[in-house]
Design an enzyme around this catalytic site. Structure first.
Site, PDB file in Angstrom:
ATOM      1  N   GLY A   2       2.651   2.580  11.696  1.00 19.03           N
ATOM      2  CA  GLY A   2       1.812   2.239  10.595  1.00 19.03           C
ATOM      3  C   GLY A   2       0.422   2.417  10.521  1.00 19.03           C
ATOM      4  O   GLY A   2      -0.499   1.961  10.259  1.00 19.03           O
ATOM      5  N   SER A  37       1.469 -12.417  13.767  1.00 17.04           N
ATOM      6  CA  SER A  37       0.531 -12.987  12.963  1.00 17.04           C
ATOM      7  C   SER A  37       0.390 -14.401  13.294  1.00 17.04           C
ATOM      8  O   SER A  37       1.272 -15.040  13.833  1.00 17.04           O
ATOM      9  CB  SER A  37       1.191 -12.817  11.604  1.00 17.04           C
ATOM     10  OG  SER A  37       0.314 -13.512  10.613  1.00 17.04           O
ATOM     11  N   TYR A  49       8.735 -13.279   5.843  1.00 12.80           N
ATOM     12  CA  TYR A  49       7.520 -12.778   6.947  1.00 12.80           C
ATOM     13  C   TYR A  49       7.377 -13.526   7.865  1.00 12.80           C
ATOM     14  O   TYR A  49       7.233 -13.019   9.110  1.00 12.80           O
ATOM     15  CB  TYR A  49       6.182 -12.792   6.127  1.00 12.80           C
ATOM     16  CG  TYR A  49       5.225 -12.103   6.462  1.00 12.80           C
ATOM     17  CD1 TYR A  49       4.974 -10.748   6.781  1.00 12.80           C
ATOM     18  CD2 TYR A  49       4.131 -12.877   7.140  1.00 12.80           C
ATOM     19  CE1 TYR A  49       3.795 -10.153   7.461  1.00 12.80           C
ATOM     20  CE2 TYR A  49       2.816 -12.471   7.739  1.00 12.80           C
ATOM     21  CZ  TYR A  49       2.747 -11.194   7.742  1.00 12.80           C
ATOM     22  OH  TYR A  49       1.595 -10.224   8.499  1.00 12.80           O
ATOM     23  N   ALA A  80       9.546 -15.639   9.492  1.00 13.06           N
ATOM     24  CA  ALA A  80      10.793 -15.328  10.435  1.00 13.06           C
ATOM     25  C   ALA A  80      10.521 -14.041  11.062  1.00 13.06           C
ATOM     26  O   ALA A  80      10.646 -14.260  12.531  1.00 13.06           O
ATOM     27  CB  ALA A  80      12.087 -15.321   9.647  1.00 13.06           C
ATOM     28  N   ASN A 134       3.034  -1.778  15.264  1.00 10.95           N
ATOM     29  CA  ASN A 134       1.830  -2.305  14.194  1.00 10.95           C
ATOM     30  C   ASN A 134       2.494  -2.120  12.737  1.00 10.95           C
ATOM     31  O   ASN A 134       2.096  -3.005  11.597  1.00 10.95           O
ATOM     32  CB  ASN A 134       0.622  -1.686  14.149  1.00 10.95           C
ATOM     33  CG  ASN A 134      -0.429  -1.937  13.102  1.00 10.95           C
ATOM     34  OD1 ASN A 134      -1.137  -2.833  12.909  1.00 10.95           O
ATOM     35  ND2 ASN A 134      -0.236  -0.871  12.117  1.00 10.95           N
ATOM     36  N   ILE A 161      -7.170 -10.331   7.810  1.00 12.18           N
ATOM     37  CA  ILE A 161      -7.958  -9.556   8.087  1.00 12.18           C
ATOM     38  C   ILE A 161      -8.001  -8.573   6.938  1.00 12.18           C
ATOM     39  O   ILE A 161      -7.085  -8.185   6.169  1.00 12.18           O
ATOM     40  CB  ILE A 161      -7.130  -8.597   9.484  1.00 12.18           C
ATOM     41  CG1 ILE A 161      -6.939  -9.593  10.491  1.00 12.18           C
ATOM     42  CG2 ILE A 161      -7.960  -7.462   9.654  1.00 12.18           C
ATOM     43  CD1 ILE A 161      -7.905 -10.393  11.441  1.00 12.18           C
ATOM     44  N   ASP A 190       9.280   6.679   9.708  1.00 17.04           N
ATOM     45  CA  ASP A 190       9.573   5.514   8.945  1.00 17.04           C
ATOM     46  C   ASP A 190      10.198   4.460   9.759  1.00 17.04           C
ATOM     47  O   ASP A 190      11.429   5.048  10.405  1.00 17.04           O
ATOM     48  CB  ASP A 190      10.526   5.968   7.571  1.00 17.04           C
ATOM     49  CG  ASP A 190      10.953   4.620   6.797  1.00 17.04           C
ATOM     50  OD1 ASP A 190      10.666   3.353   7.389  1.00 17.04           O
ATOM     51  OD2 ASP A 190      11.195   4.661   5.810  1.00 17.04           O
TER      52      ASP A 190
HETATM   53  P1  NAP Z   1      -1.529  -2.388   5.827  1.00 12.97           P
HETATM   54  O1  NAP Z   1      -2.997  -1.954   5.520  1.00 12.97           O
HETATM   55  O2  NAP Z   1      -0.663  -2.629   4.624  1.00 12.97           O
HETATM   56  O3  NAP Z   1      -0.780  -1.234   6.832  1.00 12.97           O
HETATM   57  C1  NAP Z   1       0.312  -1.534   7.344  1.00 12.97           C
HETATM   58  C2  NAP Z   1       0.890  -0.023   7.461  1.00 12.97           C
HETATM   59  O4  NAP Z   1       2.340  -0.145   7.666  1.00 12.97           O
HETATM   60  C3  NAP Z   1       1.049   0.701   6.071  1.00 12.97           C
HETATM   61  O5  NAP Z   1       0.522   1.728   6.125  1.00 12.97           O
HETATM   62  C4  NAP Z   1       2.451   0.661   5.772  1.00 12.97           C
HETATM   63  O6  NAP Z   1       2.736   1.875   4.617  1.00 12.97           O
HETATM   64  C5  NAP Z   1       3.049   0.819   7.212  1.00 12.97           C
HETATM   65  N1  NAP Z   1       4.186   0.630   6.776  1.00 12.97           N
HETATM   66  C6  NAP Z   1       5.107  -0.206   6.158  1.00 12.97           C
HETATM   67  N2  NAP Z   1       6.587  -0.113   6.194  1.00 12.97           N
HETATM   68  C7  NAP Z   1       6.654   0.835   7.112  1.00 12.97           C
HETATM   69  C8  NAP Z   1       7.822   1.649   7.666  1.00 12.97           C
HETATM   70  N3  NAP Z   1       9.022   1.128   7.237  1.00 12.97           N
HETATM   71  N4  NAP Z   1       7.444   2.610   8.505  1.00 12.97           N
HETATM   72  C9  NAP Z   1       6.390   2.899   9.010  1.00 12.97           C
HETATM   73  N5  NAP Z   1       5.236   2.359   8.457  1.00 12.97           N
HETATM   74  C10 NAP Z   1       5.449   1.353   7.390  1.00 12.97           C
HETATM   75  O7  NAP Z   1      -1.480  -3.853   6.492  1.00 12.97           O
HETATM   76  P2  NAP Z   1      -2.307  -4.388   7.809  1.00 12.97           P
HETATM   77  O8  NAP Z   1      -3.191  -5.535   7.279  1.00 12.97           O
HETATM   78  O9  NAP Z   1      -3.061  -3.149   8.625  1.00 12.97           O
HETATM   79  O10 NAP Z   1      -1.070  -4.958   8.790  1.00 12.97           O
HETATM   80  C11 NAP Z   1      -0.771  -4.204  10.031  1.00 12.97           C
HETATM   81  C12 NAP Z   1       0.137  -5.182  10.789  1.00 12.97           C
HETATM   82  O11 NAP Z   1      -0.883  -6.325  10.952  1.00 12.97           O
HETATM   83  C13 NAP Z   1       1.050  -5.632  10.178  1.00 12.97           C
HETATM   84  O12 NAP Z   1       2.334  -5.814  11.051  1.00 12.97           O
HETATM   85  C14 NAP Z   1       0.743  -6.996   9.527  1.00 12.97           C
HETATM   86  O13 NAP Z   1       2.008  -7.649   9.325  1.00 12.97           O
HETATM   87  C15 NAP Z   1      -0.027  -7.644  10.541  1.00 12.97           C
HETATM   88  N6  NAP Z   1      -0.889  -8.664  10.115  1.00 12.97           N
HETATM   89  C16 NAP Z   1      -1.800  -8.278   8.944  1.00 12.97           C
HETATM   90  C17 NAP Z   1      -2.617  -9.447   8.875  1.00 12.97           C
HETATM   91  C18 NAP Z   1      -4.026  -9.346   7.531  1.00 12.97           C
HETATM   92  O14 NAP Z   1      -4.387 -10.347   7.410  1.00 12.97           O
HETATM   93  N7  NAP Z   1      -4.036  -7.999   7.162  1.00 12.97           N
HETATM   94  C19 NAP Z   1      -2.457 -10.430   9.437  1.00 12.97           C
HETATM   95  C20 NAP Z   1      -1.560 -10.803  10.422  1.00 12.97           C
HETATM   96  C21 NAP Z   1      -0.882  -9.666  10.860  1.00 12.97           C
HETATM   97  P3  NAP Z   1       2.791   1.453   3.275  1.00 12.97           P
HETATM   98  O15 NAP Z   1       1.177   1.082   2.889  1.00 12.97           O
HETATM   99  O16 NAP Z   1       3.054   3.025   2.552  1.00 12.97           O
HETATM  100  O17 NAP Z   1       3.879   0.446   2.976  1.00 12.97           O
END
Ligand code: NAP
Length: 253
Positions: free
Chosen positions: A13, A142, A158, A160, A90, A191, A63
């Protein structure tokens, strides 16, 4: 401190958001980085940034829903860099759905990406790390992981997955400790990434969220990446099975 010279890191990701900053910070510390995501084109942009910093990286399409993609990601890593020392699990999605309207299809998709994807990537990477008797796996969970005194409505599936990640992290840490492979999790709060765009666009939701965060702001992606760097490096050599919160004090509030 935090010298990752001669180490190879894989970030899933990694095309945007926190994945991008994890890749950049690990590369800055000297690691050779594999930036993977569904879109290879976007990963290449992150690779270009890393190369501009003077470090080495490659872009790989992966993916995490597809086991053969994960296998290919690890094979390409080995082909180019011969080893794998760090995996940052991630890649993830979020989706708001009231519990009573949550469909089986949406449940399955969430579990398959956020939980099964972490398992498959970690198991495949660990099989390589075992050969060198060292490695570090960092699972991005998270504060929605549960058992922490706060809840998130509309996010049953989410939550879960994130609770599953922290539980899985502890169990994996035990299974992999004999091979000197450490497994830890990070639990970010809010974030500022594309994932939270819908909250940012809703002033009321944003106000309500910030009111719960003692530092009164969303975190920057690189503030989570510093924790990834710590847990990936030898500076955390005695830490395994832990979950580190990076949440501006949210859980303390
Ligand atoms: P983000 O900007 O949406 O980045 C997540 C990345 O993962 C995106 O590029 C997405 O691609 C990719 N992805 C989704 N499904 C995928 C798959 N099947 N295979 C490979 N890549 C895939 O979100 P982020 O905030 O940086 O999130 C990163 C991690 O932090 C996640 O695990 C999220 O749950 C966790 N997190 C985020 C927050 C927050 O507040 N932002 C808080 C707690 C935890 P697409 O955009 O094409 O779907």
């Amino acid at each position: 401190m935090f010298n990752l010279k001669n180490k190879v890191a894989v970030v899933t990701g990694g095309r945007q958001g926190m994945g991008r900053t994890h890749a950049l910070i690990l590369a800055k510390a000297g690691a050779k980085v594999v930036v993977s995501d569904i879109s290879k084109e976007d990963c290449q942009k992150v690779v270009d940034e890393i190369e501009k910093q003077g470090q080495e990286a490659i872009a790989v399409k992966c993916d995490v829903l597809k086991k053969d993609n994960i296998d290919k990601m690890i094979k390409e890593t080995l082909k180019r860099f011969n080893r794998i020392d760090i995996l940052v699990n991630n890649a993830g999605i979020v989706q708001f759905a009231p519990f009573l309207e949550l469909t089986e299809k949406d449940w399955d998709k969430m579990i398959d990406i956020n939980l099964k994807g972490y398992f498959l990537c970690a198991q495949r990477a660990a099989k390589e790390m075992i050969k060198q008797k060292s490695g570090a796996i960092v699972n991005i969970a998270s504060i929605a992981m549960g058992q922490v005194g706060i809840g998130f409505n509309g996010l049953v599936h989410y939550c879960a997955t994130k609770g599953g990640i922290t539980a899985m992290t502890e169990a994996m840490a035990l299974d992999l400790a004999p091979y000197n492979i450490r497994v830890n999790a990070i639990a970010p709060g809010m974030i500022d990434t594309p994932m939270v765009n819908s909250i940012k666009q809703d002033p009321k939701a944003m106000e309500g969220t910030l009111a719960r965060i003692p530092l009164r702001r969303a975190g920057r992606p690189e503030e989570v990446s510093s924790a990834v760097l710590f847990l990936s490096s030898d500076e955390s050599s005695y830490i395994t099975g832990a979950t580190l919160t990076v949440d501006g004090g949210w859980l303390a509030g």
